[in-house]
Design an enzyme around this catalytic site. Structure first.
Site, PDB file in Angstrom:
ATOM      1  CG  ASP A 110      87.928  43.991  57.094  1.00 10.53           C
ATOM      2  OD1 ASP A 110      87.792  42.766  56.904  1.00 10.53           O
ATOM      3  OD2 ASP A 110      87.141  44.679  57.778  1.00 10.53           O
ATOM      4  CD  GLU A 159      82.276  37.052  53.641  1.00  6.62           C
ATOM      5  OE1 GLU A 159      83.000  37.631  54.463  1.00  6.62           O
ATOM      6  OE2 GLU A 159      81.199  37.506  53.296  1.00  6.62           O
ATOM      7  N   GLY A 186      81.696  40.813  62.417  1.00  4.54           N
ATOM      8  CA  GLY A 186      80.539  41.302  63.161  1.00  4.54           C
ATOM      9  C   GLY A 186      80.636  40.995  64.650  1.00  4.54           C
ATOM     10  CG  ASN A 211      87.518  40.563  61.565  1.00  6.19           C
ATOM     11  OD1 ASN A 211      88.549  40.046  61.996  1.00  6.19           O
ATOM     12  ND2 ASN A 211      87.247  40.638  60.281  1.00  6.19           N
ATOM     13  CB  THR A 221      80.239  48.526  65.014  1.00  6.99           C
ATOM     14  OG1 THR A 221      80.170  48.337  63.595  1.00  6.99           O
ATOM     15  CG2 THR A 221      79.088  49.416  65.450  1.00  6.99           C
TER      16      THR A 221
HETATM   17 ZN   LIG Z   1      83.516  41.857  58.060  1.00  4.25          ZN
END
Ligand SMILES: [Zn+2]
Length: 284
Positions: A83, A135, A206, A227, A230
């Site tokens: 990642d 990205e 996020g 994804n 957190t």
């Molecule tokens: Zn990311």
């Protein structure tokens, strides 16, 4: 089960309007929790090792070998994914170690350099049977394209995909990394607009900041790889904290890490079911 190629998994999910959970591991126990949660949900899963996690361990090999071993002994298809790699050498290491998927993150590079480097990464990875996520980023800064105000232009996304040949594309639709609360406002119409122009699976970074109901909507609009890091760290650490606070004399790490691993596995299972077919249609 051998390591899974993400491409057919993401393609099938996209065709069915489902999402595929992609969860980050920093510790061995995180990877164990992700695999256990996926097995409980009887669904494929992506286990991700980020460049930050590699930095934390001082190298890719130890965390990679442990994660790959877990993936290979799982009873469901597991993709092991690198990642947010900004370092092309790290991508090559991951390919050599047997990862089936990598994300090259050139979003901090000037646009033409990002495209050229991404193309090189795609050529190398495809020659080794490895899928590539990328990205596009014309906007730099700490959070790159995932800062809350940043949006991906659908036509730009399509051009980037055509230019680079990536297998999946991370897009900016309102989320940002490392949100501790699930309060992100996602631009659902933009998700639909990008999905309509791009045959490649879309990736939401996020996603920890996105609540359950919105996650389902996002997936329904055509987002495929979701994804989450957190949010699961929160679940894990909350359990560790509770165990240590409940027993100040506790010494054996297994006594506080094992319950945290169980709590994280349960949340992984719940999230996979949330992103997948309607819960009623999922086998018990
Ligand atoms: Zn990311």
């Amino acid at each position: 089960m051998p390591l899974a190629d993400p491409r057919p998994i993401l393609a099938a999910a996209r065709a069915a309007g489902h999402g595929v959970g992609a969860f980050n591991t920093t510790l061995l126990e995180h990877a164990e929790a992700i695999v256990a949660g996926a097995e409980a949900a009887r669904s494929p899963v992506v286990v991700q090792v980020s460049e930050n996690a590699v930095r934390y361990h001082g190298g890719l090999r130890p965390i990679a070998l442990a994660t790959l071993a877990l993936a290979e002994s799982a009873t469901v298809p597991v993709v092991v994914h690198l990642d947010h790699a900004e370092d092309v050498d790290l991508v090559h290491q991951a390919v050599d170690l047997g990862f089936t998927s990598v994300m090259f993150d050139g979003s901090r590079l000037p646009d033409d350099k990002n495209r050229a480097t991404t193309r090189d990464v795609v050529a190398h990875c495809h020659a080794h049977g490895v899928a590539v996520e990328a990205e596009l980023g014309e906007i730099g800064g700490k959070d790159g394209v995932h800062a809350p105000g940043v949006r991906t232009d659908p036509e730009e996304a399509r051009r980037f995909w055509t230019d680079t040949g990536v297998d999946a594309l991370a897009v900016a639709v309102g989320t940002s990394h490392a949100m501790a609360d699930r309060t992100a406002v996602v631009d659902l119409d933009l998700v639909s607009a990008i999905a309509a122009r791009l045959p490649a699976p879309l990736v939401l970074h996020g996603s920890s900041g996105v609540d359950d109901a919105t996650l389902r909507k996002v997936v329904g609009r055509g987002m495929t790889k979701i994804n989450i890091a957190t949010h699961l760290n929160k679940v894990f650490t909350r359990e560790v904290r509770a165990r240590l606070e409940a027993d100040p004399a506790l010494l054996d790490a297994r006594r506080y890490v094992a319950p945290a691993r169980e709590a994280m596995a349960a949340e992984v299972e719940r999230l996979i079911r949330l992103l997948g077919p309607e819960p009623a249609a999922v086998a018990p």
